[in-house]
Design a protein around this motif. Sequence first.
Motif, short mmCIF file in Angstrom:
data_model
loop_
_atom_site.label_atom_id
_atom_site.label_comp_id
_atom_site.label_asym_id
_atom_site.label_seq_id
_atom_site.Cartn_x
_atom_site.Cartn_y
_atom_site.Cartn_z
N ARG A 243 0.87 -1.19 0.00
CA ARG A 243 0.00 0.00 0.00
C ARG A 243 0.90 1.23 0.00
O ARG A 243 1.46 1.59 1.03
N ARG B 279 3.63 6.82 6.44
CA ARG B 279 4.48 6.42 7.57
C ARG B 279 5.84 7.11 7.48
O ARG B 279 6.38 7.60 8.47
N ARG C 249 5.38 10.74 8.48
CA ARG C 249 5.18 10.88 9.93
C ARG C 249 6.49 10.74 10.67
O ARG C 249 6.80 11.55 11.56
N LEU D 14 8.30 13.70 12.79
CA LEU D 14 8.62 13.57 14.22
C LEU D 14 10.11 13.80 14.47
O LEU D 14 10.49 14.42 15.47
N ASN E 127 -0.91 -2.72 18.71
CA ASN E 127 -1.81 -3.28 17.70
C ASN E 127 -2.86 -4.17 18.34
O ASN E 127 -4.04 -4.15 17.96
N TRP F 298 -1.95 9.07 15.72
CA TRP F 298 -1.15 8.72 14.54
C TRP F 298 -1.15 9.90 13.57
O TRP F 298 -0.11 10.37 13.15
N ALA G 72 6.43 7.72 18.15
CA ALA G 72 7.09 7.06 17.02
C ALA G 72 6.71 5.58 16.98
O ALA G 72 6.48 5.01 15.90
N VAL G 73 6.62 4.94 18.16
CA VAL G 73 6.23 3.51 18.20
C VAL G 73 4.81 3.34 17.69
O VAL G 73 4.51 2.39 16.96
N ILE G 74 3.93 4.28 18.06
CA ILE G 74 2.55 4.22 17.57
C ILE G 74 2.53 4.27 16.05
O ILE G 74 1.64 3.72 15.39
N GLY G 75 3.56 4.92 15.46
CA GLY G 75 3.64 4.98 14.01
C GLY G 75 3.74 3.62 13.35
O GLY G 75 3.51 3.49 12.14
N GLU G 76 4.10 2.58 14.11
CA GLU G 76 4.29 1.25 13.52
C GLU G 76 3.02 0.40 13.53
O GLU G 76 3.07 -0.80 13.25
N ILE G 77 1.88 0.99 13.88
CA ILE G 77 0.66 0.18 13.95
C ILE G 77 0.22 -0.25 12.56
O ILE G 77 0.69 0.26 11.54
N ASP G 78 -0.70 -1.20 12.56
CA ASP G 78 -1.21 -1.80 11.34
C ASP G 78 -1.75 -0.72 10.38
O ASP G 78 -2.48 0.17 10.80
N ASP G 79 -1.40 -0.86 9.09
CA ASP G 79 -1.87 0.10 8.08
C ASP G 79 -3.39 0.11 7.97
O ASP G 79 -3.98 1.13 7.62
#
Lengths: 186, 285
Positions: A65, A72, A75, A79, A126, A145, B8-15
């Motif tokens: 995607r 990402r 972002r 940051l 997650n 996010w 920044a870690v939250i940035g790695e969550i599922d798309d």
Amino acid sequence: MDGKRITELFLARDERAITEAMEAYGAYCRRIALNVLGDERDAEECVLDALHAAWRSIPPNEPERLGAYLSRLTRNLALNRYAAMTAEKRAKCGASIPLSELGDVVSNTDDPLEAAQERELAAAINGFLASLPREKRDVFVSRYWHFDDLKEIARRTGRTENNTAVMLMRLRGKLKKYLEERGFII
Amino acid sequence: MTSLRFAAVIGEIDDNYTESAVKKTVGLRTKRILAAAACFFAAGLVAFGLIQAKVFKHERKLDMTVSIPEDAVLPPAIENRPAASYASYGTAYSVEKAFRKADAVCLLTVKNFITEDFYCSYFAASVDRVYKGELPESIVLAQWLATSQIMLENSPRYTYGDKLLLFLDPSISQTFPGAYDRVGGDISFFYAAPSSDGEIYLFDHKGLFSYNTYSCKDDEHPFNVRNRSSIQLVSDFCNYYSAFDKPIADRLNEYYEACVGHETASFALHIYSLEDMEGYFSQLD
């Protein structure tokens, strides 16, 4: 042009990939960068940096995607830029508000050893998000996010700003408890 | 971990989650209208007991119904005039200062009276909502200067069923070392009550908390919570508390009597919506 076609241009090293990606995803990425940095020029530079980072990384990466991949990158770059600006005391409003809210969840102390647990932490977050009803998950992701402001989130969900703020406060409490139950000390 | 690193870690969550949050704009209003219509239909069916539908989720509501069990332990009535009484005590905190000073801020329900010593009455209390700090589901609540020996004027002793929004610190009492007491004394807290239409409100029974809040100039967050005083609300609260807390109901009735026929008079009883106050708390660090 859709994401798959643009990705093929990246893979073929066709420079049209950058202009097409800017047209398809530029506004979305710019919004994320602006939410973090609070300055139009900085946000624009950040988006261009993200596109160049994508050009350097595709190939070997082949994102399924492209939109998610570019957002990402944007972002993370935003940051990083925010962190540098904060250190130089040049940061504008931007992401300072949602970052201070995240102080409810973390201890705000710097510990290099914590870097080792970041992968597990991301997986746990997650898991937390998967446990939420969709609307609450979307509100959480919009705020932490995308860094959307409360007014925008309230408008999009049909709630009041107060209601949205209270929902987020409770979600932060639940996230903290969720992570602590799984042994994270952050 | 710093907030920035966590972000920044939250940035790695599922798309899937990041894309879902963006897609909500178009079609949401239509979905909500359809959901509301379906809910109305489902509510009709539930009325006939045919189905239990959950069309869209509500947040869990606070239970404001008061049920005093037969074996409830109430504080003993104060038969004789106490040895000493005072007008008031407590530091002049604003809502923001009280929030920051407190170890914990919560909405709770007073349960059984436990005991009293010379200075302090003690109650069991169940915690309904926490806005700051961490509290167990049940705590021991200390009420200073509310005993058979010492009391404060117009500050009734709590009783079973009272619903209070309190700013709490660990009590200095030696009788119950783990008890909690109010920051700012008898002037810096709220009673809670439902209105006749089911919304929950807070009232500042002495008015001094509101006065201190409005007077305070050095808070970081202006107190923008609207005063919603009305004769109807005072009447609702009076009816609510008359079922189980006569002293507070009597005070509310005094306000009511003073205001009937003087609708344009400014009310001494300051009333706030719980939702508005929760929104204000969420702004405070």
